[in-house]
Design a protein around this motif. Structure first.
Motif, short mmCIF file in Angstrom:
data_model
loop_
_atom_site.label_atom_id
_atom_site.label_comp_id
_atom_site.label_asym_id
_atom_site.label_seq_id
_atom_site.Cartn_x
_atom_site.Cartn_y
_atom_site.Cartn_z
N PHE A 22 -12.31 62.43 11.17
CA PHE A 22 -12.92 63.67 10.98
C PHE A 22 -11.81 64.61 11.07
N VAL A 23 -11.85 65.29 10.10
CA VAL A 23 -10.68 66.52 9.89
C VAL A 23 -11.44 67.76 9.67
N MET A 24 -10.98 68.89 10.79
CA MET A 24 -11.64 70.20 10.66
C MET A 24 -10.38 71.08 10.21
N ASN A 25 -10.74 71.97 9.32
CA ASN A 25 -9.70 72.99 8.63
C ASN A 25 -10.09 74.39 8.59
N GLY A 26 -9.12 75.37 8.57
CA GLY A 26 -9.45 76.62 8.22
C GLY A 26 -10.44 77.48 9.12
N THR A 27 -11.39 77.77 8.25
CA THR A 27 -12.45 78.71 9.15
C THR A 27 -13.85 77.89 9.44
N VAL A 77 -15.60 60.62 20.02
CA VAL A 77 -14.71 59.78 19.29
C VAL A 77 -14.68 58.37 20.33
N ALA A 78 -14.95 57.34 19.58
CA ALA A 78 -15.58 56.00 20.19
C ALA A 78 -14.90 54.57 19.73
N ASN A 79 -13.89 54.55 18.98
CA ASN A 79 -13.30 53.63 18.43
C ASN A 79 -11.84 53.77 18.55
N ILE A 80 -10.97 52.57 18.86
CA ILE A 80 -9.57 52.71 18.99
C ILE A 80 -8.69 53.17 17.83
N LEU A 81 -9.47 52.77 16.60
CA LEU A 81 -8.78 53.04 15.31
C LEU A 81 -9.58 54.69 14.69
N ALA A 82 -10.15 55.10 15.37
CA ALA A 82 -10.95 56.41 14.91
C ALA A 82 -10.17 57.73 15.22
N ALA A 83 -10.15 58.81 14.57
CA ALA A 83 -9.19 59.63 14.81
C ALA A 83 -10.03 61.07 14.41
N PHE A 84 -9.75 62.34 15.14
CA PHE A 84 -10.36 63.64 15.05
C PHE A 84 -9.08 64.43 14.74
N THR A 85 -8.72 65.07 13.95
CA THR A 85 -7.56 66.21 13.66
C THR A 85 -8.10 67.46 13.43
N MET A 86 -7.76 68.20 14.38
CA MET A 86 -8.23 69.78 14.40
C MET A 86 -7.25 70.63 13.72
N ASN A 87 -7.27 71.09 12.32
CA ASN A 87 -6.38 71.96 11.96
C ASN A 87 -6.49 73.27 11.92
#
Length: 283
Positions: free
Chosen positions: A188-193, A209-219
């Protein structure tokens, strides 16, 4: 003569190498759920499917984004085409809204495991959804869902870009009001506004976030005014990774006082490179 032909061919190859390589996409405007479903399921040929929503569409069933199977079978370089869908709004009034009484996920993103040639080496195919300039409304108190509004599974990628709003999603399932990452390589990626606001669950009102290979990136963007009865009102990380590069997480509330009104990390990784976490409450 042969040398001249060879020189011409070399020159032609050099010229062609300078031509930019572009991928094409097709755009359709939709006003009904049936039109939206049809556009999302088009055979992609690895290109992006761009959909413009006009008006308000009520979602009364889970919209699945899956890679589309190629026509070449198992001996092809890969068995599936990636399915990349971009949904935007025609104007500020464009919305996707949960239909009253529907309790499932609004979107489910699940990729496929393809294989390469006779040797059968792995070649995953991805399911991707990008939302921009559109509001997705979970229906709030009218219907408490049993799953996150957007369920991201293996080889799935969700992106919230400028103008995307994911709000009012309330889940009675213990994990994830708005977004849940539940399988390996989900992202999951979150960008801008982009904004996430007023979502609720037991854990992870905004993001779970519930898996060792899962990732959330907040930009960028904001995560605010979420509520939970367990922990991690804004973001709850059981396993996997949360990387915060920018943006704001604020005014989120954990009623149970188990920790993490804004961010709660149980057994995962949180890397904060930038952004602001403030005015969150756990009690």
């Amino acid at each position: 003569m042969k040398k001249r032909i060879a020189s011409v061919l070399v020159a032609l190859v050099m010229v062609l190498s300078l031509v930019p390589k572009t991928s094409w996409a097709w755009t359709s405007t939709v006003t009904t759920l049936e039109q939206l479903k049809s556009a999302m399921s088009e055979l992609s040929y690895n290109n992006t499917i761009e959909i413009v929503v006009s008006g308000t569409i009520e979602i009364s069933e889970t919209l699945n984004i899956r890679p589309t199977r190629t026509t070449n079978g198992s001996m092809a370089w890969y068995e599936y085409y990636n399915q990349r869908v971009v949904i935007s709004g025609a104007d500020a009034n464009s919305k996707l809204v949960r239909a009253e009484g529907f309790k499932g996920s609004l979107f489910n993103l699940t990729g496929e495991q393809g294989y390469s040639g006779a040797g059968g080496s792995d070649h995953p195919a991805y399911a991707a959804l990008t939302l921009k300039d559109i509001t997705v409304d979970g229906g709030g108190d009218k219907t408490t869902a049993t799953n996150p509004a957007i369920y991201v599974s293996r080889y799935g990628t969700l992106t919230l870009d400028d103008g995307a709003v994911l709000r009012n999603c309330k889940s009675q399932y213990y994990a994830g009001g708005a977004v849940g990452l539940f399988a390996g390589t989900s992202e999951f990626v979150m960008n801008g506004t982009a904004r996430m606001e007023d979502n609720e669950a037991d854990y992870g009102g905004g993001v779970y976030v519930a898996n060792i290979l899962a990732a959330f990136t907040m930009n960028g963007g904001t995560i605010k005014e979420h509520k939970v009865s367990g922990g991690g009102a804004g973001v709850h990380v059981v396993e996997g990774k949360f990387i915060m590069n920018a943006g704001t997480i604020s005014e989120n509330y954990d009623f149970a006082g188990q920790g993490g009104g804004g961010v709660d990390v149980y057994n995962g990784t949180f890397i904060m490179n930038g952004g602001t976490i403030s005015q969150n409450t756990s009690r």
